[in-house]
Structure formats: C-alpha cells, structure tokens
Scaffold this active site. Structure first.
Site, short mmCIF file in Angstrom:
data_model
loop_
_atom_site.label_atom_id
_atom_site.label_comp_id
_atom_site.label_asym_id
_atom_site.label_seq_id
_atom_site.Cartn_x
_atom_site.Cartn_y
_atom_site.Cartn_z
N HIS A 44 0.82 -1.21 0.00
CA HIS A 44 0.00 0.00 0.00
C HIS A 44 0.86 1.26 0.00
O HIS A 44 1.64 1.49 0.92
CB HIS A 44 -0.90 0.02 1.23
N ASP A 46 0.26 5.54 -1.08
CA ASP A 46 -0.73 6.55 -1.47
C ASP A 46 -0.16 7.69 -2.29
O ASP A 46 -0.74 8.79 -2.32
CB ASP A 46 -1.40 7.12 -0.22
N GLU A 147 -8.87 1.44 -2.60
CA GLU A 147 -8.99 1.48 -1.15
C GLU A 147 -10.36 2.02 -0.74
O GLU A 147 -10.57 3.21 -0.62
CB GLU A 147 -7.89 2.35 -0.53
N HIS A 174 -13.30 1.69 3.79
CA HIS A 174 -12.25 2.56 4.30
C HIS A 174 -12.64 2.94 5.72
O HIS A 174 -12.59 2.11 6.62
CB HIS A 174 -12.01 3.77 3.40
N HIS A 220 -9.10 -2.18 7.33
CA HIS A 220 -10.19 -1.21 7.49
C HIS A 220 -11.57 -1.83 7.76
O HIS A 220 -12.55 -1.08 7.82
CB HIS A 220 -10.32 -0.29 6.28
N HIS A 241 -2.33 -3.22 4.61
CA HIS A 241 -1.54 -2.31 5.45
C HIS A 241 -2.12 -2.29 6.86
O HIS A 241 -2.77 -1.35 7.27
CB HIS A 241 -1.45 -0.90 4.83
N ASP A 310 2.35 1.96 3.88
CA ASP A 310 1.37 3.06 3.92
C ASP A 310 2.03 4.42 3.70
O ASP A 310 1.55 5.46 4.17
CB ASP A 310 0.60 3.07 5.24
#
Length: 420
Positions: A44, A46, A147, A174, A220, A241, A310
């Site tokens: 993961h 971003d 995600e 999420h 999540h 993650h 992450d």
C-alpha cells in the site's frame, strides 16, 4: 536514449550506495543481497492521492525524479529497492453516493499515466508473472489496489470494469460503512453497525471477487467482517496495510485469532509503518516495527507476513523510516534479530507471490461460473443522487438476491468437487 542514460545513472548510484552501506553494516550487506534476489512487494502506497492533492493529477507538471514533498519519488524507490508496489487508488468517504466512481477512475488513470511517463522505472503489472518479469528487468512492478468499497458504488459491474482496468485488490471499506459492509470504526463504538458485518450483497461481492481473481483486502473492516470473509472466501485474503493488535491494540490492527485464521487459509498481513498502528503513540522506531514482524511470526508463522508501509498515506512514521528509501533498514533489523534468509525472503515478497498464485488458481477453477449480475436491492442504495434504472420490481430483488447467492455457492461447490 535519454531514459536509458537515466536508468544507467541510477543503477550506478544504487551500486555505489550498496558499497557504502555494506562497509558500515554487515546486516545491511546481507539485506541488500536478499533484496537483489527477491522482490520487495509493498501492499500500500498513497502517492497517487498526493498527486491529486498537490497537483490535481496534472502529471505533466510533476517530475518524480525531483519531487521532494512526498515520501515517495524515483530516487527513494531505487534506494529502497522497491520491487513491486500496490499503488492505492483512493478517494475519501465523502465521495460516497456522489462521484466516487469517477474520482476512483481518475486515480486509476493517474497510476497508468505514471507508468507510461516513466517506463524505465515502472512496469504496469496485473499478475504474479508480471511481478517476476519486472523484477528481472530491474523495474518496479506497479499494481493497483482500490482502497474502499464506496469506490464501486455497490455495483458488481463497476467492480468488473475496474478489474479490466488492472485493479487487483479492493479494500472492502475505508473509514465509513458501505451499503453492504461495516468498517473498522464500528469496533471502536464510534459508529453503529449497519449489517452485522456483511449484507447478503456483500457476500455476493466476495464470491464475485473470487471468480474474477481479485484480492480481497480486509484492512479497514470490522473483526466480524474479517471472520465472515475468512469463512466464505475460496481464495486467500490480504491485509494490505495492517499491523498486530497484540502489540498495539488499535482497531485497525489484526487480533491474534484472526492472524491464526489467516495462516490457516493461506493469506497475508502486510505490516503498516504508521506510528499510531505500530506503537499506539505518535512516535515509534524501526525496532518497534520489527516487533510486529516478530510477533506475527510467533503467533501465526512467517508465511503470512509482508510489507505494507502506507507511505504517503500517513503523516507520522518511525524514526529512521521517514520515506520509501529507508525500508531496507527493517530488513537489516530482522536479520539482526536472527531471521533466516528464507524467512526474510518470505516476508519480502515470496508470501505475496504465493497468495497471488493461489488467487489466480481459484479464478481459473471458476471459469465455468457466470458473472453475477443480480443488483443490490434498490432500497439499500436509494438516495437523491441515484436513479432507479435497472430496477423493475424492487420487492422481488431481495428474494432474487438471496437465491442467487445460494445458487452461486452451490455451483462453486459443484465445480470444486468436479475438479477433484
């Protein structure tokens, strides 16, 4: 020609940095050798979200060789020996019931364009075979994970379309409930459960992901959802993650009993580096991150461990792990703690490669199963932004949906028995 020169330059820098690190730390020498033999696969990152926030996805105005305002750029990727990356196609929960699908498609698009702009660095990947091929070419295999289930707007057709665009995992929620699944905040008591885990449509979605060959990401979600998916999925799952609840009792982490079930079902937990999940504090260290690797190994075995840093999705990282370039330090720390070469290689990438192979195997075994085209009941998604096209008799949809789920389960069981 220019791209080849740049690639050669970075290779030379990589070799020289290896020599410097090797002279300083024998564990780092060994770590870099193992990372040259087995791809580091991170679950993961971003960076695409940062490209949206900082540059409105205007990639033509961004130079990833020189970008310094993110935790990820090309020099950091090379120094960190990043063999493969699941780039996150993420949009916030406040897009739910509005333009989540469009915004997610734009994030998928920017990942594709990133690979196209820097072909000397990135290779777009959708399979285990692609990751291995990219690693042999000294490129970072670039996969897509969406995600948050809100990104598909409760549509199996949208899920399938995203798979065709290269998406290889979906994080079921999420930080908001969807019309078919509860998110992790329910376990904190700050939000009510809407579905006691998964709704009937949520269970349809799990089976459709199995049929497609899409990884099911349980980061999540609530513990109830974790267990429901582990009960019904034909393929191994991932936590892209998340870290160990037994070390840091944060509801985003994975409790011991789930770690054990992930081991039993062949999945993987990719350790998150966010301080709040590592130490349940605003500060943490490399040693604290390694504690999660050790703990998961002790509770459920080395076969379920991976990396899920992450980066560029969090604002607090352990001292010494401030960006992607620092990841080899975690590998060196594991070796310092007595991990064998084979154990390190498992965590680096071999575990995830195995999971991908098994997910692809389940997909291939289900080729005789038709796509699920039963819609979620309209009453469960009705809102001012949604039209009712496709719903002729909303009362009948509920019974059809439940019947379709039962028939799909029975058909999958029959196919599995036939294959024996």
């Amino acid at each position: 020609m220019l791209s080849k020169v740049i690639s050669a330059l970075y290779l030379a820098l990589w070799v020289s940095s290896c020599a410097v690190m090797s002279a300083e730390d024998p564990y780092m020498t060994r770590a870099l050798k193992l990372m040259s033999e087995t791809p580091l696969i991170d679950g993961h990152n971003d960076l695409p979200w940062q490209l949206l926030k900082k540059f409105n996805n205007e990639l033509n105005k961004v130079d990833l060789y020189k970008l310094e305002t993110t935790q990820t750029n090309i020099p950091k990727i090379k120094e960190g020996r990043l063999g493969a990356q699941f780039w996150s196609a993420y949009v916030p929960c406040d897009t739910q019931y509005k333009d989540a699908v469009r915004q997610t498609l734009e994030q998928i698009d920017v990942i594709h364009r990133m690979c196209q702009k820097y072909p000397e660095i990135f290779m777009f990947a959708t399979s285990r075979q692609d990751i291995v091929a990219a690693f042999r070419m000294n490129k970072t295999a670039s996969l897509i994970g969406v995600e948050g289930g809100h990104s598909i707007d409760s549509s199996l057709g949208t899920l399938r379309t995203m798979y065709l665009l290269g998406v290889r995992y979906l994080t079921l929620t999420h930080s908001c409930n969807t019309p078919w699944a509860d998110n992790w905040l329910v376990d904190t008591g700050s939000e009510p459960s809407q579905h006691n885990g998964l709704s009937p449509f949520g269970k349809q979605l799990i089976l459709e992901m199995n049929r497609l060959g899409m990884l099911i990401d349980l980061a999540h979600v609530t513990v109830t959802v974790m267990n429901q998916v582990l009960n019904m999925s034909k393929a191994p799952v991932i936590f892209s993650h998340s870290s160990a609840y037994g070390i840091c009792p944060h509801k985003r982490n994975v409790p011991d009993e789930v770690l054990q079930r992930v081991n039993e079902t062949g999945g993987i937990v990719m350790v998150n580096f966010y301080n709040d999940y590592v130490k349940c504090d605003k500060t943490a260290s490399i040693s604290d991150v390694a504690d999660h690797f050790d703990y998961i190994k002790k509770v459920a075995g080395v076969g379920i461990i991976g990396f899920g840093g992450d980066y560029d999705g969090v604002n607090r990282l352990p001292e010494g792990l401030e960006d992607v370039s620092k990841v080899p330090k975690v590998v060196a720390e594991l070796l310092r703690r007595g991990w064998t070469d084979e154990e390190v290689k498992a965590a680096l990438g071999n575990n995830l490669l195995r999971v991908l192979e098994e997910v692809e195997g389940v997909r291939d075994s289900l080729k005789g199963v038709s796509p699920d085209d039963v819609l979620i009941p309209y009453d469960e998604v009705k809102n001012s932004c949604r039209m009712s096209y496709g719903y002729r008799n909303t009362g009948a949809v509920h019974s059809i949906s439940a019947l379709a789920l039962l028939l799909t389960l029975a058909l999958q069981a029959l196919i599995a028995l036939t294959a024996l």
